[in-house]
Design a protein around this motif. Structure first.
Motif, short mmCIF file in Angstrom:
data_model
loop_
_atom_site.label_atom_id
_atom_site.label_comp_id
_atom_site.label_asym_id
_atom_site.label_seq_id
_atom_site.Cartn_x
_atom_site.Cartn_y
_atom_site.Cartn_z
N ASP A 41 -10.67 23.35 3.64
CA ASP A 41 -10.90 22.37 2.55
C ASP A 41 -12.21 22.63 1.82
OD1 ASP A 41 -8.48 21.02 3.05
OD2 ASP A 41 -9.44 19.86 4.65
N LEU A 42 -12.56 23.89 1.62
CA LEU A 42 -13.79 24.27 0.92
C LEU A 42 -13.50 25.03 -0.37
CD1 LEU A 42 -15.77 25.52 4.06
CD2 LEU A 42 -15.95 23.28 2.95
N ASP A 43 -12.23 25.15 -0.74
CA ASP A 43 -11.89 25.89 -1.94
C ASP A 43 -12.42 25.18 -3.18
OD1 ASP A 43 -9.98 23.98 -1.09
OD2 ASP A 43 -8.45 24.79 -2.41
N GLY A 44 -12.77 25.98 -4.17
CA GLY A 44 -13.30 25.44 -5.41
C GLY A 44 -14.80 25.16 -5.38
N MET A 45 -15.44 25.40 -4.24
CA MET A 45 -16.89 25.17 -4.12
C MET A 45 -17.63 26.50 -4.11
SD MET A 45 -17.20 22.34 -1.10
CE MET A 45 -15.89 21.15 -0.83
N ASP A 46 -18.82 26.52 -4.71
CA ASP A 46 -19.67 27.70 -4.56
C ASP A 46 -20.45 27.56 -3.25
OD1 ASP A 46 -21.68 25.83 -5.10
OD2 ASP A 46 -22.26 26.73 -7.00
N THR A 47 -21.25 28.56 -2.92
CA THR A 47 -21.97 28.57 -1.64
C THR A 47 -22.86 27.34 -1.50
OG1 THR A 47 -21.94 30.98 -1.66
CG2 THR A 47 -23.44 29.93 -0.11
N ALA A 48 -23.64 27.02 -2.54
CA ALA A 48 -24.52 25.85 -2.47
C ALA A 48 -23.72 24.58 -2.28
CB ALA A 48 -25.38 25.77 -3.74
N GLY A 49 -22.58 24.47 -2.93
CA GLY A 49 -21.72 23.30 -2.78
C GLY A 49 -21.16 23.17 -1.38
N ILE A 50 -20.77 24.30 -0.78
CA ILE A 50 -20.26 24.29 0.60
C ILE A 50 -21.34 23.82 1.55
CG2 ILE A 50 -19.46 25.75 2.50
CD1 ILE A 50 -18.00 27.46 0.34
N ILE A 51 -22.55 24.36 1.41
CA ILE A 51 -23.65 23.97 2.29
C ILE A 51 -23.95 22.49 2.14
CG2 ILE A 51 -26.15 24.23 2.64
CD1 ILE A 51 -25.74 27.26 2.06
N ASP A 52 -24.06 22.02 0.92
CA ASP A 52 -24.34 20.60 0.68
C ASP A 52 -23.25 19.72 1.27
OD1 ASP A 52 -25.97 18.50 -0.61
OD2 ASP A 52 -24.16 18.22 -1.84
N HIS A 53 -22.01 20.10 1.05
CA HIS A 53 -20.87 19.33 1.57
C HIS A 53 -20.88 19.26 3.10
CE1 HIS A 53 -16.79 17.93 2.25
NE2 HIS A 53 -16.58 19.01 2.98
N LEU A 54 -21.00 20.43 3.75
CA LEU A 54 -20.92 20.46 5.21
C LEU A 54 -22.10 19.77 5.87
CD1 LEU A 54 -19.52 24.05 5.84
CD2 LEU A 54 -18.30 21.86 6.01
N ASP A 55 -23.30 19.86 5.28
CA ASP A 55 -24.46 19.19 5.88
C ASP A 55 -24.33 17.67 5.79
OD1 ASP A 55 -26.63 19.89 7.42
OD2 ASP A 55 -28.01 20.20 5.75
N ARG A 56 -23.60 17.18 4.77
CA ARG A 56 -23.47 15.73 4.55
C ARG A 56 -22.26 15.10 5.26
NH1 ARG A 56 -26.53 13.86 0.07
NH2 ARG A 56 -27.65 15.57 -0.91
N VAL A 57 -21.37 15.91 5.81
CA VAL A 57 -20.19 15.36 6.48
C VAL A 57 -20.63 14.48 7.64
CG1 VAL A 57 -18.17 15.94 7.90
CG2 VAL A 57 -18.64 17.22 5.80
N ASP A 58 -20.06 13.28 7.75
CA ASP A 58 -20.36 12.42 8.89
C ASP A 58 -20.04 13.16 10.18
OD1 ASP A 58 -21.17 10.36 7.24
OD2 ASP A 58 -19.30 9.22 7.43
N VAL A 59 -20.87 12.96 11.19
CA VAL A 59 -20.72 13.66 12.46
C VAL A 59 -19.32 13.46 13.04
CG1 VAL A 59 -21.56 13.78 14.84
CG2 VAL A 59 -23.19 13.64 12.94
N ALA A 60 -18.79 12.26 12.98
CA ALA A 60 -17.47 11.96 13.55
C ALA A 60 -16.35 12.69 12.81
CB ALA A 60 -17.22 10.46 13.53
N GLU A 61 -16.61 13.14 11.59
CA GLU A 61 -15.58 13.81 10.79
C GLU A 61 -15.76 15.32 10.71
OE1 GLU A 61 -15.43 11.87 6.98
OE2 GLU A 61 -15.32 9.89 7.91
N ARG A 62 -16.70 15.88 11.46
CA ARG A 62 -16.94 17.32 11.43
C ARG A 62 -15.75 18.09 11.96
NH1 ARG A 62 -22.91 18.50 13.94
NH2 ARG A 62 -24.11 18.05 12.06
N SER A 63 -15.54 19.26 11.37
CA SER A 63 -14.51 20.16 11.84
C SER A 63 -14.87 20.67 13.23
CB SER A 63 -14.39 21.34 10.88
OG SER A 63 -13.52 22.32 11.41
N THR A 64 -13.89 20.78 14.08
CA THR A 64 -14.14 21.30 15.43
C THR A 64 -13.82 22.79 15.53
OG1 THR A 64 -11.93 20.64 16.14
CG2 THR A 64 -13.74 19.08 16.55
N ASP A 65 -13.24 23.36 14.48
CA ASP A 65 -12.88 24.78 14.54
C ASP A 65 -13.60 25.64 13.51
OD1 ASP A 65 -11.56 23.80 12.35
OD2 ASP A 65 -9.66 24.83 12.77
N LEU A 66 -14.63 25.10 12.87
CA LEU A 66 -15.40 25.86 11.89
C LEU A 66 -16.87 25.84 12.29
CD1 LEU A 66 -15.60 27.27 9.07
CD2 LEU A 66 -16.06 24.99 8.15
N ILE A 67 -17.47 27.02 12.32
CA ILE A 67 -18.92 27.15 12.52
C ILE A 67 -19.49 27.68 11.22
CG2 ILE A 67 -20.76 28.31 13.81
CD1 ILE A 67 -19.19 26.37 15.54
#
Length: 191
Positions: A41-67
């Motif tokens: 679910d990261l399509d359409g985002m540039d690198t900065a957008g992906i980083i910003d999105h993933l850092d802001r995801v609530d801990v309870a909603e983090r992906s368990t299969d993506l590092i």
């Protein structure tokens, strides 16, 4: 675009410090970068957008299969089968800071999907100063993300200090956005 080998990815995740134990990348097929990003679910985002999105995801909603590991000049994304390496914006480095009062953890490369700091969703004041020029790069009141971190885009090849104030406590640490610099600052104790 820089490409790392699976072996390098495994070593890099070991050096991350915040990655989960047992995260193992094996090559069982090559998927395109677009397919990989869409699968997470990261399509359409540039690198900065992906980083910003993933850092802001609530801990309870983090992906368990993506590092997702932030390096001085690239973002390394891995799952059980694949990896994608994305370049950071030119002349920019993302530095994530987790100030603490009582507990911290060792970290060098910030993991957007596994790192946890002590002070989640707290209001802090951050001042970041360029050591060579004395210029204040950041002077802001901010709220830490749910993961206890706050991230800033800073010029590459810069060294200086980070100062944080929180509920009468203050602390300072150094930073470097050189190729050898850490992207994860977890040594900023508030006293």
């Amino acid at each position: 675009m820089k490409r790392a080998t699976i072996g390098a990815a495994a070593l890099a995740l070991t050096l991350t410090g915040c990655s989960t134990a047992g995260s193992d990348s094996t090559a069982s097929g090559e998927a395109s970068q677009e397919e990989f990003l869409a699968a997470h679910d990261l399509d359409g985002m540039d690198t900065a957008g992906i980083i910003d999105h993933l850092d802001r995801v609530d801990v309870a909603e983090r992906s368990t299969d993506l590092i997702a590991s932030v390096r001085p000049d690239e973002l390394l994304l891995t799952d059980n089968n694949r990896e994608v390496v994305l370049d950071l914006p030119e002349n920019q480095t993302y530095v994530s800071i987790a100030p603490y009062v009582n507990q911290t953890h060792d970290c060098f490369y910030h993991s957007l999907t596994t790192c946890l700091g002590e002070l989640g969703n707290e209001n802090i004041h951050v001042t970041i100063t360029d050591g060579a020029t004395g210029e204040q790069l950041v002077d802001e009141q901010v709220t830490t993300f749910d993961n206890g971190f706050i991230g800033f885009w800073m010029p590459s090849d810069t060294t200086g200090t980070v100062e944080v104030s929180y509920q009468g406590h203050t602390g300072t640490t150094g930073f470097s956005t050189t190729d050898e610099g850490a992207t994860c600052l977890t040594d900023l104790r508030l006293t």
